[in-house]
Write an enzyme that holds these catalytic residues in place. Structure first.
Site, PDB file in Angstrom:
ATOM      1  N   HIS A   1      46.606  41.837  38.101  1.00  0.00           N
ATOM      2  CA  HIS A   1      46.554  40.557  37.376  1.00  0.00           C
ATOM      3  C   HIS A   1      46.507  40.801  35.863  1.00  0.00           C
ATOM      4  O   HIS A   1      47.218  40.144  35.089  1.00  0.00           O
ATOM      5  CB  HIS A   1      45.287  39.769  37.747  1.00  0.00           C
ATOM      6  CG  HIS A   1      45.225  39.276  39.164  1.00  0.00           C
ATOM      7  ND1 HIS A   1      44.148  39.495  39.981  1.00  0.00           N
ATOM      8  CD2 HIS A   1      46.102  38.547  39.907  1.00  0.00           C
ATOM      9  CE1 HIS A   1      44.346  38.927  41.152  1.00  0.00           C
ATOM     10  NE2 HIS A   1      45.536  38.339  41.144  1.00  0.00           N
TER      11      HIS A   1
ATOM     12  N   ARG B   1      55.255  40.969  43.544  1.00  0.00           N
ATOM     13  CA  ARG B   1      55.074  42.339  44.033  1.00  0.00           C
ATOM     14  C   ARG B   1      56.143  42.673  45.069  1.00  0.00           C
ATOM     15  O   ARG B   1      57.113  43.336  44.797  1.00  0.00           O
ATOM     16  CB  ARG B   1      53.679  42.502  44.664  1.00  0.00           C
ATOM     17  CG  ARG B   1      52.558  42.517  43.670  1.00  0.00           C
ATOM     18  CD  ARG B   1      51.236  42.215  44.307  1.00  0.00           C
ATOM     19  NE  ARG B   1      51.213  40.865  44.838  1.00  0.00           N
ATOM     20  CZ  ARG B   1      50.179  40.276  45.378  1.00  0.00           C
ATOM     21  NH1 ARG B   1      49.054  40.921  45.524  1.00  0.00           N
ATOM     22  NH2 ARG B   1      50.258  39.034  45.811  1.00  0.00           N
TER      23      ARG B   1
ATOM     24  N   LYS C   1      38.781  27.576  50.712  1.00  0.00           N
ATOM     25  CA  LYS C   1      38.620  29.016  50.891  1.00  0.00           C
ATOM     26  C   LYS C   1      37.147  29.396  50.791  1.00  0.00           C
ATOM     27  O   LYS C   1      36.366  28.709  50.155  1.00  0.00           O
ATOM     28  CB  LYS C   1      39.396  29.765  49.784  1.00  0.00           C
ATOM     29  CG  LYS C   1      40.889  29.823  50.036  1.00  0.00           C
ATOM     30  CD  LYS C   1      41.525  30.840  49.092  1.00  0.00           C
ATOM     31  CE  LYS C   1      43.033  30.934  49.277  1.00  0.00           C
ATOM     32  NZ  LYS C   1      43.664  31.829  48.308  1.00  0.00           N
TER      33      LYS C   1
ATOM     34  N   SER D   1      43.793  41.303  45.601  1.00  0.00           N
ATOM     35  CA  SER D   1      42.341  41.090  45.638  1.00  0.00           C
ATOM     36  C   SER D   1      41.801  41.398  47.031  1.00  0.00           C
ATOM     37  O   SER D   1      40.721  41.968  47.173  1.00  0.00           O
ATOM     38  CB  SER D   1      42.018  39.637  45.271  1.00  0.00           C
ATOM     39  OG  SER D   1      42.497  39.334  43.985  1.00  0.00           O
TER      40      SER D   1
HETATM   41  P1  ADP Z   1      47.050  33.187  44.795  1.00  0.00           P
HETATM   42  O1  ADP Z   1      45.878  32.836  45.646  1.00  0.00           O
HETATM   43  O2  ADP Z   1      47.690  32.045  44.060  1.00  0.00           O
HETATM   44  O3  ADP Z   1      48.064  34.125  45.422  1.00  0.00           O
HETATM   45  P2  ADP Z   1      46.151  35.452  43.319  1.00  0.00           P
HETATM   46  O4  ADP Z   1      44.925  35.517  42.473  1.00  0.00           O
HETATM   47  O5  ADP Z   1      46.151  36.316  44.534  1.00  0.00           O
HETATM   48  O6  ADP Z   1      46.340  33.956  43.596  1.00  0.00           O
HETATM   49  O7  ADP Z   1      47.442  35.803  42.455  1.00  0.00           O
HETATM   50  C1  ADP Z   1      47.799  35.110  41.306  1.00  0.00           C
HETATM   51  C2  ADP Z   1      49.159  35.588  40.837  1.00  0.00           C
HETATM   52  O8  ADP Z   1      49.090  36.979  40.523  1.00  0.00           O
HETATM   53  C3  ADP Z   1      50.279  35.482  41.869  1.00  0.00           C
HETATM   54  O9  ADP Z   1      51.484  35.158  41.184  1.00  0.00           O
HETATM   55  C4  ADP Z   1      50.377  36.870  42.442  1.00  0.00           C
HETATM   56  O10 ADP Z   1      51.673  37.148  42.961  1.00  0.00           O
HETATM   57  C5  ADP Z   1      50.100  37.687  41.196  1.00  0.00           C
HETATM   58  N1  ADP Z   1      49.595  39.027  41.519  1.00  0.00           N
HETATM   59  C6  ADP Z   1      48.585  39.350  42.328  1.00  0.00           C
HETATM   60  N2  ADP Z   1      48.402  40.690  42.394  1.00  0.00           N
HETATM   61  C7  ADP Z   1      49.363  41.243  41.585  1.00  0.00           C
HETATM   62  C8  ADP Z   1      49.755  42.592  41.244  1.00  0.00           C
HETATM   63  N3  ADP Z   1      49.129  43.652  41.779  1.00  0.00           N
HETATM   64  N4  ADP Z   1      50.798  42.766  40.397  1.00  0.00           N
HETATM   65  C9  ADP Z   1      51.449  41.692  39.888  1.00  0.00           C
HETATM   66  N5  ADP Z   1      51.152  40.402  40.185  1.00  0.00           N
HETATM   67  C10 ADP Z   1      50.130  40.172  41.025  1.00  0.00           C
END
Ligand code: ADP
Length: 172
Positions: A25, A98, A49, A136
């Site tokens: 992130h 990803r 959630k 995450s």
């Molecule tokens: P959501 O619950 O909306 O998926 P996340 O917090 O998991 O929220 O992710 C928010 C954004 O960050 C999404 O666009 C996700 O694809 C991106 N993201 C998550 N992990 C990574 C990573 N390792 N590299 C690049 N982008 C990521």
């Protein structure tokens, strides 16, 4: 120069759960902050959630992780992402990509958001190769079993995760 000729500030929001924020992130936030005048990291308040960290804890974690970035702000929202974007005058939804499975889900979401608000564009940044596997949920799985997560999340987040699973940080 006449200020009226300057283009309006381009605000992007980076919405997500961030439970917790990872280095994947953070990479997207850092790169996004070079492209837009302001990036607002927006934590979705999703009562459906059951997260590891409260929204307030996540906001603090993100604030600490991004304090070196002057054009980055942190906020939370509920309801539709496009409504929040319109509320704060953001024209861009920043998302990270990803794997192929991200692509299908993200494209569907981008199309849906376009039908809801024509003015708002979704901009995707491809993950840096070293973060392609990182999510995450994976970090939570590892921390739960007391594995090393220091290369996956900011240090203060790792410490809070071990604390919340009542583990001791493993020796490096
Ligand atoms: P959501 O619950 O909306 O998926 P996340 O917090 O998991 O929220 O992710 C928010 C954004 O960050 C999404 O666009 C996700 O694809 C991106 N993201 C998550 N992990 C990574 C990573 N390792 N590299 C690049 N982008 C990521």
């Amino acid at each position: 120069m006449n200020n009226d000729l300057l283009p309006p500030a381009m605000i992007a929001i980076y919405p997500g759960s961030f439970d917790p924020i990872t280095l994947g992130h953070l990479d997207i936030i850092e790169r996004g902050s070079k492209l837009f005048d302001r990036v607002v990291v927006a934590v979705l308040r999703n009562p459906g959630k059951s997260p590891l960290f409260t929204v307030e804890q996540r906001l603090r974690q993100i604030q600490t992780a991004t304090q070196h970035l002057p054009h980055v702000e942190v906020d939370s929202f509920d309801g539709l992402t496009v409504d929040y974007a319109n509320l704060i005058g953001a024209k861009v939804l920043l998302r990270g990509l990803r794997v192929m499975s991200d692509f299908e889900k993200e494209l569907q979401m981008a199309h849906t958001n376009k039908t809801l608000s024509k003015e708002i564009e979704t901009v995707f940044l491809a993950t840096s190769t070293e973060h392609g596997f990182l999510s995450s949920s994976i970090v939570k799985e590892i921390a739960k079993f007391n594995g090393s997560i220091n290369h996956l999340v900011p240090d203060h987040v790792a410490a809070e995760m071990y604390q919340s699973y009542q583990n001791q940080a493993p020796k490096q």
